[in-house]
Design a protein around this motif. Sequence first.
Motif, short mmCIF file in Angstrom:
data_model
loop_
_atom_site.label_atom_id
_atom_site.label_comp_id
_atom_site.label_asym_id
_atom_site.label_seq_id
_atom_site.Cartn_x
_atom_site.Cartn_y
_atom_site.Cartn_z
N ALA A 11 0.76 -1.25 0.06
CA ALA A 11 0.18 0.04 -0.14
C ALA A 11 0.98 1.22 0.03
O ALA A 11 0.43 2.33 -0.62
CB ALA A 11 -0.95 -0.01 1.24
N GLU A 12 1.99 1.28 0.82
CA GLU A 12 3.03 2.42 0.83
C GLU A 12 3.38 2.73 -0.59
O GLU A 12 3.53 3.77 -1.05
CB GLU A 12 4.12 2.14 1.78
CG GLU A 12 3.57 2.34 3.08
CD GLU A 12 2.99 0.80 3.50
OE1 GLU A 12 3.23 -0.38 3.04
OE2 GLU A 12 1.90 0.77 4.22
N GLU A 13 3.83 1.72 -1.09
CA GLU A 13 4.43 1.89 -2.76
C GLU A 13 3.49 2.39 -3.55
O GLU A 13 3.68 3.22 -4.39
CB GLU A 13 4.95 0.45 -2.97
CG GLU A 13 6.36 -0.15 -2.36
CD GLU A 13 6.50 -1.40 -2.63
OE1 GLU A 13 7.92 -1.63 -2.82
OE2 GLU A 13 5.70 -2.38 -2.58
N VAL A 14 2.23 1.82 -3.53
CA VAL A 14 1.29 2.30 -4.43
C VAL A 14 1.02 3.94 -4.02
O VAL A 14 1.00 4.60 -4.98
CB VAL A 14 -0.15 1.68 -4.16
CG1 VAL A 14 -1.47 2.21 -4.69
CG2 VAL A 14 0.07 -0.14 -4.84
N ARG A 15 0.90 4.14 -2.78
CA ARG A 15 0.62 5.62 -2.42
C ARG A 15 1.84 6.56 -2.73
O ARG A 15 1.62 7.45 -3.48
CB ARG A 15 0.47 5.57 -0.80
CG ARG A 15 -0.95 5.19 -0.63
CD ARG A 15 -1.01 6.11 1.03
NE ARG A 15 -2.60 5.46 1.39
CZ ARG A 15 -3.59 6.23 1.24
NH1 ARG A 15 -3.65 7.21 0.59
NH2 ARG A 15 -4.70 5.71 1.41
N SER A 16 3.01 5.73 -2.79
CA SER A 16 4.25 6.49 -3.16
C SER A 16 4.27 6.72 -4.72
O SER A 16 4.88 7.93 -5.22
CB SER A 16 5.52 6.02 -2.58
OG SER A 16 6.40 5.92 -3.69
N PHE A 17 3.88 5.86 -5.44
CA PHE A 17 3.97 6.02 -6.92
C PHE A 17 2.67 6.96 -7.12
O PHE A 17 2.99 7.82 -8.17
CB PHE A 17 3.47 4.67 -7.63
CG PHE A 17 2.97 4.65 -8.78
CD1 PHE A 17 4.17 4.74 -9.88
CD2 PHE A 17 1.53 4.65 -9.40
CE1 PHE A 17 3.82 5.00 -11.23
CE2 PHE A 17 1.66 4.71 -10.73
CZ PHE A 17 2.48 4.71 -11.70
N SER A 18 1.61 7.17 -6.65
CA SER A 18 0.73 8.08 -6.81
C SER A 18 0.90 9.36 -6.58
O SER A 18 1.08 10.28 -7.23
CB SER A 18 -0.73 7.74 -5.89
OG SER A 18 -1.64 8.75 -6.14
N GLN A 19 1.84 9.46 -5.51
CA GLN A 19 2.38 10.83 -5.24
C GLN A 19 3.37 11.32 -6.03
O GLN A 19 3.36 12.54 -6.59
CB GLN A 19 3.14 10.48 -3.77
CG GLN A 19 3.29 12.00 -3.13
CD GLN A 19 3.76 11.78 -1.62
OE1 GLN A 19 4.43 10.82 -1.25
NE2 GLN A 19 3.67 12.87 -0.89
#
Lengths: 435, 259
Positions: A11-19
């Motif tokens: 989930a963190e990686e997905v959020r970081s990609f989004s960011q």
Amino acid sequence: MTVETKLALSAEEVRSFSQSNNEPAWFADFRADALAKAAELALPTPDKTNITKWNFTEFPKHTVESAAYASLDSLPAEVAALIDVEGQQNLYIQRNNTPAFSKVSEELKAKGVIFTDIQTAVREHSDLVQKYFMTTAVKVDEHKLAAYHAALVNGGVFVYVPRNVIVEEPLQVVFVNDDTEASLFNHVLVVAEESSSVTYVETYVSTIEESKGLANIIAEVVVKDNAQVVFGAVDVLAKGFTTYVNRRANIARDGKIEWALGLMNDSDTISENISHLIGDGSVADTKTVVVGRGTQKQNFTTEVRHWGKNSDGQILKHGVMKDGAQSIFNGIGKIEHGATKANAEQESRVLMLSDKARGDANPILLIDEDDVTAGHAASVGRVDPIQLYYLMSRGISKAEAERLVIHGFLAPVVTNLPIEGVKKQLTEVIERKVR
Amino acid sequence: MATLEIKDLHVEIDGKEILKGVNLSISTNEVHAIMGPNGTGKSTLASAIMGHPKYEVTQGEVLLDGENVLEMEVDERAKAGLFLAMQYPSEIAGVTNADFLRSAINARREEGDEISLMKFIRELDKTMEFLEMPEEMGQRYLNEGFSGGEKKRNEILQLMMIKPTFAILDEIDSGLDIDALKVVSKGINEMRGEGFGCLMITHYQRLLNYITPDHVHVMMQGKVVKSGGAELAQRLEADGYDWIKQELGIEEETVEAEA
């Protein structure tokens, strides 16, 4: 940015990609939520194909960086051949996961038409995208692959046509795949407002021999009252991909969708194409052609679901199977209760060019209303020897006669593609694949 | 002058003998008519000469200028100069009439010597006009959705475009209204001449009012039982077939009955 992992992202990686893409907060939340759903939801269950052992989750890289094309002169030949460089006014090219070229006519911009890559759309047309992105046609929680797609979207296109706007020239999109490690989570969203009209044509073209990636592709088309959308697609993805491609439309009152799909992947492929005829008097005309070769396993589901009165659904599916290719062709006409005077027709035909190939035409009519008309025709067989005899009796060689019959069999989609270069390319791909 | 000789031809379908020794010789500049009641082997003769996959030749030969066409593939027979206007032409979806015709013409030409598109279109337009076919029929898919009359006209269009040495016309007149029959006959008469021979199969004398044959043959029980000139057709029209049966002591003319 590049996220390297052998497994699904956290989930963190997905959020970081989004960011890193400057996506709005709602989209970051949407991704994270979808990822959680993907972990729990089951795979879809395409009729007659067991996909539980297929790899839909592991890939070498989530995104790869590719160089943009400085000009159309720098396109590889396979891509350049698709495009009328002088004439094509509205064009988007994506290279693996990178928006690589974009051109929109001033005229369309002035009319309020949006034609842009999905990343830009999420940032600049956030409200519109939020309204339609996996809310109307495809739902995020349908199954594991839809949720996984939502979490990992890394490319695609947004098309918005305002009320009463007629887009005369086709919008052309080319998804180029020239990196063996690329995975494609492309999302195409087409919204045609009331009484508008647009033609959209996309091509997937791999210039590599073999891919290590995944393709989890969703296209959603929202056809409002009295609007008309022509959606053409030619898929030529390399072997090695595991491909899930879902193209779906919701059609409101008096609206019309025409699909012309040339599904020519060399990868194992699950293709789903559903048109929901929601409004009274809505129309879906679905044409699909397929060539399977090698040891490919494929499943093609085409469904038209009738909710509106006087709705009309046409399904045409023609497949050619050679070598040891295996394909299931599910054609489903479903008429819901209350859809009086609906008409559901389908024709599924499979041409077998080899003893080892397998093709299964599976026509299904599900009718929950009395006052309707429906029909289906299905056949699986070899090239008709009497047709060959007829052509040969005019001096045409057996090989050429077979070629004519096969091209004729696949012509319904070729003739319906509105861009000359794409039409020609599909003909050439067919030529290459059936040879 | 070219000749087509059919010698002692025996043909089976699904193990059942239909032709039992047909002998016939046709030269260019001649029109032959084969007549006879239903079920006597007329259409089998046409199909066997062209090489229909369901018919098996068990004996005899068909010589085109001395070469046995029975040893050739179907397309080679066509390229050697044979043409069969079929009773039930196939429908081929997705292949336009014009594209098909151009392929057929180019199949006869060397690579690099294909007919130019302009020349082809000129010739196609001219021939279609002659046969009173609307222009759009060139762009329609080959025989798909054609009426019976349109299919027959289309066979004659192919005949005139391909210009074979010998044409076999299998019941080209069946089911035609009089206007269509006139047009079809006009096409065949246009082909008549030095470089062209024709074998017409029919069971209606009416066709011969429009195309006068040089020779008339009657088939019964899988053989040619009587031959004559145009006057034979007139006698058949006036008196029917019974006098021939009496003359030859045949009780039942069909192949099935005799077997």
